[in-house]
Structure formats: C-alpha cells, structure tokens
Design a protein around this motif. Structure first.
Motif, PDB file in Angstrom:
ATOM      1  N   ALA A   6       5.719   2.094  11.807  1.00 22.37           N
ATOM      2  CA  ALA A   6       6.057   1.244  10.656  1.00 22.37           C
ATOM      3  C   ALA A   6       5.152   1.509   9.460  1.00 22.37           C
ATOM      4  N   TYR A   7       4.120   2.327   9.663  1.00 26.56           N
ATOM      5  CA  TYR A   7       3.152   2.549   8.593  1.00 26.56           C
ATOM      6  C   TYR A   7       3.194   4.003   8.128  1.00 26.56           C
ATOM      7  N   GLY A   8       2.240   4.353   7.297  1.00 24.43           N
ATOM      8  CA  GLY A   8       2.174   5.672   6.697  1.00 24.43           C
ATOM      9  C   GLY A   8       1.969   5.559   5.203  1.00 24.43           C
ATOM     10  N   GLY A   9       1.052   6.364   4.677  1.00 23.66           N
ATOM     11  CA  GLY A   9       0.799   6.347   3.245  1.00 23.66           C
ATOM     12  C   GLY A   9      -0.024   5.183   2.750  1.00 23.66           C
ATOM     13  N   LEU A  10      -0.740   4.502   3.634  1.00 28.19           N
ATOM     14  CA  LEU A  10      -1.502   3.320   3.224  1.00 28.19           C
ATOM     15  C   LEU A  10      -2.618   3.653   2.240  1.00 28.19           C
ATOM     16  N   VAL A  11      -3.085   4.894   2.246  1.00 26.80           N
ATOM     17  CA  VAL A  11      -4.201   5.238   1.368  1.00 26.80           C
ATOM     18  C   VAL A  11      -3.838   5.049  -0.108  1.00 26.80           C
ATOM     19  N   SER A  12      -2.585   5.195  -0.461  1.00 28.05           N
ATOM     20  CA  SER A  12      -2.176   5.050  -1.861  1.00 28.05           C
ATOM     21  C   SER A  12      -2.076   3.601  -2.301  1.00 28.05           C
ATOM     22  N   ARG A  13      -1.965   2.683  -1.347  1.00 29.96           N
ATOM     23  CA  ARG A  13      -1.852   1.262  -1.675  1.00 29.96           C
ATOM     24  C   ARG A  13      -3.101   0.473  -1.268  1.00 29.96           C
ATOM     25  N   MET A  14      -3.839   0.960  -0.279  1.00 23.82           N
ATOM     26  CA  MET A  14      -4.996   0.241   0.256  1.00 23.82           C
ATOM     27  C   MET A  14      -6.174   1.204   0.412  1.00 23.82           C
ATOM     28  N   PRO A  15      -6.735   1.702  -0.673  1.00 26.67           N
ATOM     29  CA  PRO A  15      -7.825   2.690  -0.561  1.00 26.67           C
ATOM     30  C   PRO A  15      -9.093   2.153   0.096  1.00 26.67           C
ATOM     31  N   ILE A  16      -9.431   0.888  -0.168  1.00 22.65           N
ATOM     32  CA  ILE A  16     -10.617   0.305   0.466  1.00 22.65           C
ATOM     33  C   ILE A  16     -10.393   0.171   1.960  1.00 22.65           C
ATOM     34  N   TYR A  17      -9.222  -0.304   2.323  1.00 15.82           N
ATOM     35  CA  TYR A  17      -8.856  -0.413   3.737  1.00 15.82           C
ATOM     36  C   TYR A  17      -8.927   0.948   4.406  1.00 15.82           C
ATOM     37  N   ALA A  18      -8.369   1.973   3.752  1.00 20.11           N
ATOM     38  CA  ALA A  18      -8.366   3.318   4.320  1.00 20.11           C
ATOM     39  C   ALA A  18      -9.785   3.850   4.520  1.00 20.11           C
ATOM     40  N   SER A  19     -10.698   3.482   3.626  1.00 23.12           N
ATOM     41  CA  SER A  19     -12.097   3.930   3.743  1.00 23.12           C
ATOM     42  C   SER A  19     -12.773   3.306   4.956  1.00 23.12           C
ATOM     43  N   PHE A  20     -12.615   1.993   5.126  1.00 28.02           N
ATOM     44  CA  PHE A  20     -13.187   1.339   6.296  1.00 28.02           C
ATOM     45  C   PHE A  20     -12.560   1.885   7.588  1.00 28.02           C
ATOM     46  N   PHE A  21     -11.268   2.061   7.565  1.00 24.03           N
ATOM     47  CA  PHE A  21     -10.557   2.583   8.726  1.00 24.03           C
ATOM     48  C   PHE A  21     -11.097   3.965   9.094  1.00 24.03           C
ATOM     49  N   MET A  22     -11.335   4.814   8.116  1.00 19.84           N
ATOM     50  CA  MET A  22     -11.886   6.138   8.358  1.00 19.84           C
ATOM     51  C   MET A  22     -13.266   6.057   9.012  1.00 19.84           C
ATOM     52  N   LEU A  23     -14.121   5.165   8.495  1.00 17.18           N
ATOM     53  CA  LEU A  23     -15.465   5.020   9.053  1.00 17.18           C
ATOM     54  C   LEU A  23     -15.405   4.671  10.532  1.00 17.18           C
ATOM     55  N   PHE A  24     -14.610   3.671  10.877  1.00 16.29           N
ATOM     56  CA  PHE A  24     -14.574   3.235  12.277  1.00 16.29           C
ATOM     57  C   PHE A  24     -13.807   4.211  13.164  1.00 16.29           C
ATOM     58  N   ASN A  54       8.347   3.319   4.503  1.00 17.09           N
ATOM     59  CA  ASN A  54       8.769   1.945   4.743  1.00 17.09           C
ATOM     60  C   ASN A  54       8.741   1.181   3.417  1.00 17.09           C
ATOM     61  N   PRO A  55       9.883   0.719   2.909  1.00 17.63           N
ATOM     62  CA  PRO A  55       9.914   0.022   1.604  1.00 17.63           C
ATOM     63  C   PRO A  55       9.006  -1.203   1.555  1.00 17.63           C
ATOM     64  N   GLN A  56       8.770  -1.826   2.696  1.00 19.59           N
ATOM     65  CA  GLN A  56       7.941  -3.033   2.717  1.00 19.59           C
ATOM     66  C   GLN A  56       6.488  -2.732   2.378  1.00 19.59           C
ATOM     67  N   LEU A  57       6.085  -1.463   2.453  1.00 19.96           N
ATOM     68  CA  LEU A  57       4.703  -1.088   2.148  1.00 19.96           C
ATOM     69  C   LEU A  57       4.476  -0.857   0.657  1.00 19.96           C
ATOM     70  N   SER A  58       5.539  -0.873  -0.127  1.00 19.00           N
ATOM     71  CA  SER A  58       5.418  -0.513  -1.540  1.00 19.00           C
ATOM     72  C   SER A  58       4.557  -1.483  -2.335  1.00 19.00           C
TER      73      SER A  58
END
Length: 500
Positions: free
Chosen positions: A370-388, A447-451
């Motif tokens: 259901a996900y994909g491409g979150l880095v373009s909408r949630m860069p801070i989230y993607a950074s924390f996710f990468m660290l862990f 997923n359009p809901q991620l826009s």
C-alpha cells in the motif's frame, strides 16, 4: 540514598499513578456515558505520562546511587514476609540497565498513544501503568516468590492491552500469548518450589551459592528454560509473537518488543547460568543450535512477509537469537554482547514499531504494497526510518552493530560453527530490511491516498527522536553501557566457575 527505599518507590510509583489517573478521570469526565471527551482523554494521558516520567527520574536517581565498581547487589531492601519468603529488592548492573530501559520506554509508549487511543482511555492507561510496575518488579526482585509474582502478573495487563485495544483478531492473539507464556511458567513454578524446599530459602543470594546436584540441575534447568524460551522467544516456541505484535496497538508492540522479550534473556542470566552451571554447560550445543535456527529461519520468514509489523516481529526473534548465542558462549565478551544486544534491540525494535505506527495512523493499513514513494511526501519520516533500518541491519556507528559483533565474537570463541551460522543472519537482515525500506520509501507514489499524506507531527517527533539519539550514542560510545554491566558479567562467570 541514605536508606531511602528508592527501589520500592520506583517499582510502585506507577501503581500509585494508576489510582491518580482514576481520580483525574473522575474530575474531568464529560457528562456523556460510554464516551471519553477529548479534554478528559488528554488529561488522563497527560497524567500517565507525568507519572511514568517521574518513574524514569527515580530510575535515574538509582543509577547515580549505584556504585559501578562494586560487585553484588546494591540498594537492597529486605523485610521478612513468610517463612523462607521475604520482600527483597536490589539491583546489579544487569538489572539496573533493564530497569532504565523499561522506565525510558513507558512514557514514550503512553505519549505515542496520544492520538491513536480514543476509547476506554482510562482503562488503557491504568493497564500500562500497572504493567510498568510488574516489569520493574521482575528486574529488581531478589526473592524467588516475589520474582514469580511479578513475572506472571505482567501477563494480565498485557493480555488486556492486546485483547481490548488490538486489531480485529486481537482476542485470538491475546489468548495465544497468554497460554504460551503461562504454560511454560507453570513448570518454572514447580522448580521454584523444589529449590526453596531444598535450600530453605527463596533468597537469590542464597540460591546462587547453593550447590544443586548435577542431575537435579538438569531438571531445574529444563523447567526454567521452558519459561524463558517462550518469553524470549526462541524457535520453535516463537509463533505467539508475530500474532501478538500484529494485533497489539502500536504502544503495546513497543513495550512487548522493548521490555517483555528481555525477561527471557534476563532469566537465563539470573537463573540458568549462575544457579545451574553444570546443566547450562551440558545444554550449550543445544542452545547454540536453537539460536542459529532462530536467526536464519526467522530471517528468511521475515523476508517473505507482506505486513510491516509481522516482518519486524520475525526480525525480533532473529535478533533475540543473537542474545541466546552470546549468553551461552560463557565468556565475558559474549555475555556483555548479549546484554548490550537486549538494550539495543529494545531501542531499535521499539522505534521501528513506532515508525510503522506513524503511517498506520494515517493510512490504517500495514501492508507493504500500500506504500511507496513516501520520501517525496515524508522526508523527515524517511530519514528516521533509514536510521533505524541501518541500525537493525547492524551498521557500524549504531548500537545494533555493537551487540551483534560482540555476540558473534563470543560465540566464535565457544563454537565456530555457531558464529558462522549467526553471520548468515546479518546478511539476511540486510536483505529483508532494505527490501522493506525500498518498497515503502522509494519509487513512485502509486496509491492516490498517499498524495496528501502528512509528515511526522510534534508528538511523533518527541517519541522517536530520543530513541534515535540513544541508538547513535550507544553505537559510538558503548562503554556507557559496558561500564554499568561489567561487574554483573564478571559475577555471573564467577558463579558459574564456583567462585563467590
């Protein structure tokens, strides 16, 4: 502390806080029945966060009162109870480090529930505060009966947290969790009764010096490991964990992975090795085999998961395999690595479940597809996710690397084949974690809901940032933990060798 009962205060402060929460709820409740007003919900959660933060402050006070150069138990409180049973509390470096992990994660769990729990909030908070008392009690109890009371009582609030505030299959998962852990603990209870009758005392310090016959040690060891193997959990009694994690609310998964699993490793270090050293040595190859199977098999299973929570749950089983490997290496570097791995995993796995909770609260699905491409909408989230993600893989510079490398070095000194098998798990962890990250964070948004999905809010920042800071800090300066746990490791090895 000048005789001040800091351990009792720290242990029972959350329990007293549960009563305070009920009083706050009564004072702020709205007039409607069956529903909690927004004002009352915030007041209840705020009160719980404050109480749990005060408990953490008490654990910090205990830390500063603790003499890291001394061996044995400190800050001991003891009062006669009944016959050979007494109310006795105390800590060494091992137990104090796990107490601080518990008191650190609990306010984060409660704060993480700020927006996600909106029904029966009072009962939810009470369950969490009561659970905190029981978790702390497990690590500070120095009497066999007192330990068992805390160890088993913790099942009740966790059963309620999963069974009431969990997902659609929450009742099934809650009962599976409860029955698995209870059945294993019943064998441990029988062994405890025998030990008290044989030694004439339930005091840990007496039992550590009591020489049980080798043939008796075998049966006692098996009875205790039946409980600790389920709690850790070890393969093949691990199947309750993925169900419990998937169905539990986010905070429930954090505390389950962060603290409750560590009770299995703590029990092995507190009971199996020092009290039954002959049996532990006899079963060393068997435990190595189970550890390697857990690391390799559950890593492969994690790779094929489509649910983010279930993937992280299987990852937890694999990482706990490293703990088993380090404990049964019977050397200083292995045991130090096992303790470090427990603490590190508590931070990293807790953070990963919070990471999943962030997007679940927005999308109400944990399916990777259901996900994909979150880095373009949630860069801070993607950074924390990468660290862990990197920490869970064991990247140097993070705490995940330190625990894994030390347990493998310790295991290599004891059995080369076991360390080689565990090394495969490091490779597999990179496969499934990087696959998870790529599929959820990179790529195009399909997923359009991620826009219009929003990045992390302030509450989520406050919950995850401290975990990120400690993951890096302990990866760079692991001696902050080793200086605390070194005397405990030395004492465990001394007791195994027959020293005092």
């Amino acid at each position: 502390m000048g005789g001040f009962p800091i351990l009792s205060v720290m242990t029972f402060l959350p329990l007293a806080g549960a009563l305070l929460v009920m009083l706050v709820r009564a004072a702020t409740a709205g007039s409607s029945r069956g529903e909690t007003s927004a004002q009352a919900r915030r007041a209840v959660l705020l009160a719980a966060v404050i109480i749990s933060a005060a408990t953490f402050a008490a654990s910090v006070a205990a830390f500063f009162a603790f003499d890291r150069s001394a061996t044995g138990y400190q800050l001991v409180e003891q009062y006669a109870w009944y016959g050979p049973i007494s109310y006795k509390l105390g800590v060494d470096g091992l137990s104090l480090s796990l107490v601080m992990l518990t008191t650190f994660l609990t306010p984060i769990c409660l704060l993480a529930s700020w927006n996600s729990i909106d029904k029966r909030v009072t009962e939810y908070v009470i369950a969490f505060l009561v659970l905190e008392t029981f978790m702390i009690g497990v690590f500070v109890a120095l009497d066999l009966v007192l330990f068992y009371i805390f160890f088993e009582a913790g099942l009740i609030p966790m059963f309620l947290i999963v069974g009431i505030w969990g997902g659609k299959d929450r009742v099934y998962a809650a009962f599976k969790f409860f029955l698995y852990t209870l059945i294993g603990s019943l064998l441990m209870l029988i062994a405890m009764v025998y030990m008290i009758l044989a030694a004439g005392s339930a005091d840990f310090e007496v039992l550590e010096k009591f020489a049980f016959a080798p043939e008796i040690q075998t049966w006692l060891w098996l009875a205790f490991i039946a409980s600790f193997a389920v709690k850790l959990p070890m393969w093949p009694v691990h199947t309750w964990l993925p169900d419990a994690h998937v169905q539990a609310p986010t905070a429930g998964s954090v505390i389950l992975a962060g603290v409750l699993l560590k009770m299995g490793g703590y029990g092995m270090l507190r009971f199996s090795l020092p009290m039954f050293p002959d049996a532990s040595a006899m079963f060393q190859p068997f435990m190595f085999a189970l550890a390697v199977i857990a690391i390799v098999y559950t890593s492969l299973v994690a790779w094929r998961q489509t649910d983010m929570k279930k993937l992280i749950a299987y990852s937890s089983v694999a990482h706990m395999g490293f703990v088993t490997l380090g404990i049964f290496a019977f050397n200083d570097i292995g045991i130090q690595g096992a303790i470090f791995q427990m603490l590190s995993h508590g931070l990293i796995s807790g953070a990963l479940f919070l990471i999943v909770g962030v997007v679940y609260d927005r999308m109400h699905t944990r399916e990777i597809a259901a996900y994909g491409g979150l880095v373009s909408r949630m860069p801070i989230y993607a950074s924390f996710f990468m660290l862990f993600t990197m920490a869970n893989v064991g990247l140097p510079g993070t705490s995940g690397f330190v625990g894994e490398i030390l347990t493998m070095v310790g295991g290599f000194q004891a059995a080369t084949w076991a360390a080689a098998g565990a090394a495969l798990g490091v490779i597999f962890s990179a496969v499934y974690m990087l696959t998870l990250y790529r599929r959820t964070v990179f790529g195009e948004i399909t997923n359009p809901q991620l826009s219009d999905i929003k990045d992390m809010n302030l509450v989520e920042w406050i919950c995850i940032a401290p975990l990120a800071a400690l993951t890096i800090l302990f990866g760079i300066a692991p001696n902050l933990i080793f200086n605390l746990t070194d005397s405990s490791t030395t004492r465990i090895l001394s007791l195994m060798a027959g020293g005092q």
